[in-house]
Design a protein around this motif. Structure first.
Motif, short mmCIF file in Angstrom:
data_model
loop_
_atom_site.label_atom_id
_atom_site.label_comp_id
_atom_site.label_asym_id
_atom_site.label_seq_id
_atom_site.Cartn_x
_atom_site.Cartn_y
_atom_site.Cartn_z
N ARG A 94 -6.52 1.52 15.30
CA ARG A 94 -6.37 0.10 14.97
C ARG A 94 -4.95 -0.22 14.53
O ARG A 94 -4.37 -1.25 14.91
N ILE A 95 -4.38 0.66 13.69
CA ILE A 95 -3.01 0.42 13.23
C ILE A 95 -2.04 0.47 14.40
O ILE A 95 -1.17 -0.40 14.56
N ARG A 98 -2.27 -2.57 16.62
CA ARG A 98 -1.62 -3.73 16.00
C ARG A 98 -0.10 -3.61 16.12
O ARG A 98 0.60 -4.59 16.42
N THR A 133 -8.49 -0.98 7.50
CA THR A 133 -8.12 -0.91 8.91
C THR A 133 -9.12 -1.65 9.79
O THR A 133 -8.75 -2.14 10.87
N GLU A 134 -10.36 -1.80 9.34
CA GLU A 134 -11.34 -2.55 10.13
C GLU A 134 -10.89 -3.98 10.34
O GLU A 134 -11.11 -4.57 11.41
N ARG A 135 -10.22 -4.54 9.35
CA ARG A 135 -9.76 -5.93 9.44
C ARG A 135 -8.67 -6.11 10.49
O ARG A 135 -8.37 -7.24 10.89
N LEU A 136 -8.05 -5.02 10.93
CA LEU A 136 -7.00 -5.10 11.94
C LEU A 136 -7.58 -5.23 13.34
O LEU A 136 -6.85 -5.54 14.29
N GLY A 137 -8.87 -4.97 13.49
CA GLY A 137 -9.49 -5.03 14.80
C GLY A 137 -10.12 -6.38 15.08
O GLY A 137 -10.05 -7.31 14.27
N SER A 138 -10.72 -6.48 16.27
CA SER A 138 -11.38 -7.72 16.68
C SER A 138 -12.87 -7.69 16.39
O SER A 138 -13.46 -8.72 16.06
N ARG A 160 -18.35 -9.82 11.95
CA ARG A 160 -17.47 -8.93 12.71
C ARG A 160 -18.24 -7.77 13.35
O ARG A 160 -17.64 -6.93 14.00
#
Length: 377
Positions: A94-95, A98, A133-138, A160
Motif C-alpha cells: 500500500r505504501i 501510494r 496503511t489500510e487507509r492508504l488503499g481503496s 471500506r
C-alpha cells in the motif's frame, strides 16, 4: 485492458498463495505478480503459466530497502491497480503503491484470526500499523464474514470492507482413480490401506496432534499430512512416542493438492481457528467426506449443501470414533455437494474484477456493498 500487479509476501505453497495462483487463471485482466521474498516453487509454476513474477528480494520484516524497490517496479509498470495479499505485503504494498501514484489499491485479507494474523500475535503495534496503511488503499476484501468482523473490530471502517469469499475450481479436484493410485505408490501407501488425511500448514493451531492420537487408537489406518511448517518435528516425535511412526506420512508442501486429496479416504480438519476453510471445500470437491472443527465457509450454508461435512469438538476420542465410522462406509467419490458450486472461482474472479474498475471506492466516496455475501449465506 486493465493491468494489475499482485503483491504477496512469498510464493511457497500455502492457502493464500494457492488462491492467488488460481485467481490468476480466471481474472479477466492482465496480471503480474511481485513477491517480497522468494518466488519459490509456486512462483515457478506461475511463471510457466505465462504470468511475469518479480522478486523484490526482501530480507526480513524490517528491510525498508524493499519499499523503494517495490515502488520503482510499480512506477515502471504503470499498473492500473495494485492488489496486495498477506500482512507484510499489504503494509509495504500500500505504501509503495501510494509512492508510485497508483490510482487504485485493493487488499485481500486472507488470514486474520482471533488474536493472530498469519501466525504472528496481533499486538497493539501490529494493529496500529495495519490500520495506518489500510487507509492508504481503496478497499479491503475480507474472505469471510468472520474476517470482516475482525477488521471492523480493529477499527477499519465498514464502508471500506467488501466480502468476497475464496474460490474453488471444482474440476481441478474431480476424483481420478489413476491419480489416487499413482499418488499412493509415490508415498508408499498401499492401494487398499484406509487413509485419514490432513491438509494445511503444520502449526499448533491446526491441531494435527489430534489426528496422530486418533490414528494411534485405530488398527491399520494411515495418516497422510500434506503441508510443511514448524510443528513437523513435534508431530513426528508424537508419532514415535505413540508407536505409529510407520503409519504417519509427512508429504510436505506440494503443488499436487488434488493428487493428495485423491489418495485420502477422509479429510480431517481439526483446526480450531480458520478464516475461511479452503481445504475443507477442496476436500468436498474431491468427493471426500470431511470432518472439521472450524470452517467459516460452511457456517452460513444450509445443512443440505454439505451433507457429508460434519463438525467435531477438539477431543481425540470423538475424532477416533467418528473417523473409524466414516472409514467403514462405502463412498461414491464422483458426488460433489452443492457447497462447492457456491464458491465457484469464476464468480469470485468476476467480483474482484469489478473492484478493479474506477468507481466509488477511489477516494472512499461511498462503500461497495457486500455483493458476495449471498454466496455464503
Amino acid at each position: 485492458m486493465t493491468r494489475v500487479l499482485h503483491v504477496i509476501t512469498g510464493l511457497e505453497h500455502g492457502g493464500a498463495e494457492r488462491q492467488l495462483a488460481l485467481l490468476l487463471r480466471h481474472l479477466p485482466v492482465s496480471c503480474e505478480v511481485a513477491t517480497l521474498t522468494r518466488a519459490g516453487a509456486l512462483g515457478a509454476e506461475i511463471r510457466r503459466s505465462g504470468v511475469p513474477v518479480h522478486e523484490i528480494g526482501m530480507r526480513g520484516n524490517r528491510d525498508l530497502g524493499a519499499l523503494p524497490r517495490l515502488a520503482r517496479l510499480i512506477r515502471r509498470g504503470r499498473y492500473d491497480v495494485v492488489h496486495t495479499h498477506l500482512y507484510r505485503a499489504c503494509v509495504y504494498g500500500r505504501i509503495a503503491a501510494r509512492m508510485a501514484g497508483t490510482p487504485r489499491v485493493i487488499a485481500t485479507e486472507h488470514s486474520l484470526g482471533e488474536g493472530h494474523i498469519e501466525g504472528r500475535a496481533t499486538t497493539r503495534g501490529v494493529r496500529a500499523l495495519y490500520r495506518a496503511t489500510e487507509r492508504l488503499g481503496s478497499a479491503t476484501v475480507a474472505v469471510s464474514p468472520a474476517v470482516a468482523a475482525r477488521l471492523r473490530a480493529w477499527g477499519v471502517r465498514p464502508g471500506r470492507i467488501v466480502m468476497i469469499p475464496n474460490g474453488v475450481d471444482a474440476a481441478a479436484f474431480a476424483f481420478d482413480p489413476a491419480r489416487r493410485a499413482a499418488t499412493r505408490r509415490r508415498l508408499g501407501i498401499g492401494l487398499d490401506e484406509p487413509v485419514v488425511g490432513g491438509l494445511g500448514r503444520l502449526v499448533p493451531t491446526k491441531r494435527f496432534d489430534l489426528l496422530v492420537d486418533a490414528v494411534a487408537r485405530m488398527d491399520g489406518v494411515r495418516l497422510l499430512l500434506v503441508g510443511a511448517g514448524p510443528a513437523r518435528d513435534a508431530l513426528a516425535r508424537q508419532a514415535r512416542e505413540r508407536g505409529v511412526s510407520g503409519r504417519v506420512v509427512f508429504a510436505g508442501a506440494t503443488s499436487d493438492v488434488a493428487g493428495a486429496l485423491a489418495a485420502m479416504d477422509v479429510l480431517a480438519a481439526p483446526s480450531v481457528q480458520e478464516t475461511f476453510g479452503l481445504g475443507v471445500l477442496e476436500g468436498l470437491a474431491a468427493g471426500l467426506p470431511v470432518r472439521y472443527t472450524a470452517c467459516p465457509a460452511l457456517d452460513r450454508l444450509p445443512p443440505g449443501d454439505a451433507p457429508d461435512a460434519r463438525r467435531l469438538p477438539s477431543d481425540a476420542g470423538a475424532w477416533t470414533a467418528e473417523l473409524a465410522r466414516v472409514l467403514r462406509e462405502p463412498r461414491d467419490r464422483t458426488r460433489v455437494p452443492p457447497a462447492v458450486a457456491r464458491y465457484a472461482v469464476a464468480e469470485r474472479a468476476a467480483e474482484l474484477a469489478r473492484l478493479y474498475r474506477p468507481g466509488p471506492f477511489a477516494g472512499g466516496a461511498e462503500p461497495i456493498r457486500e455483493r458476495a455475501q449471498d454466496a455464503a449465506t
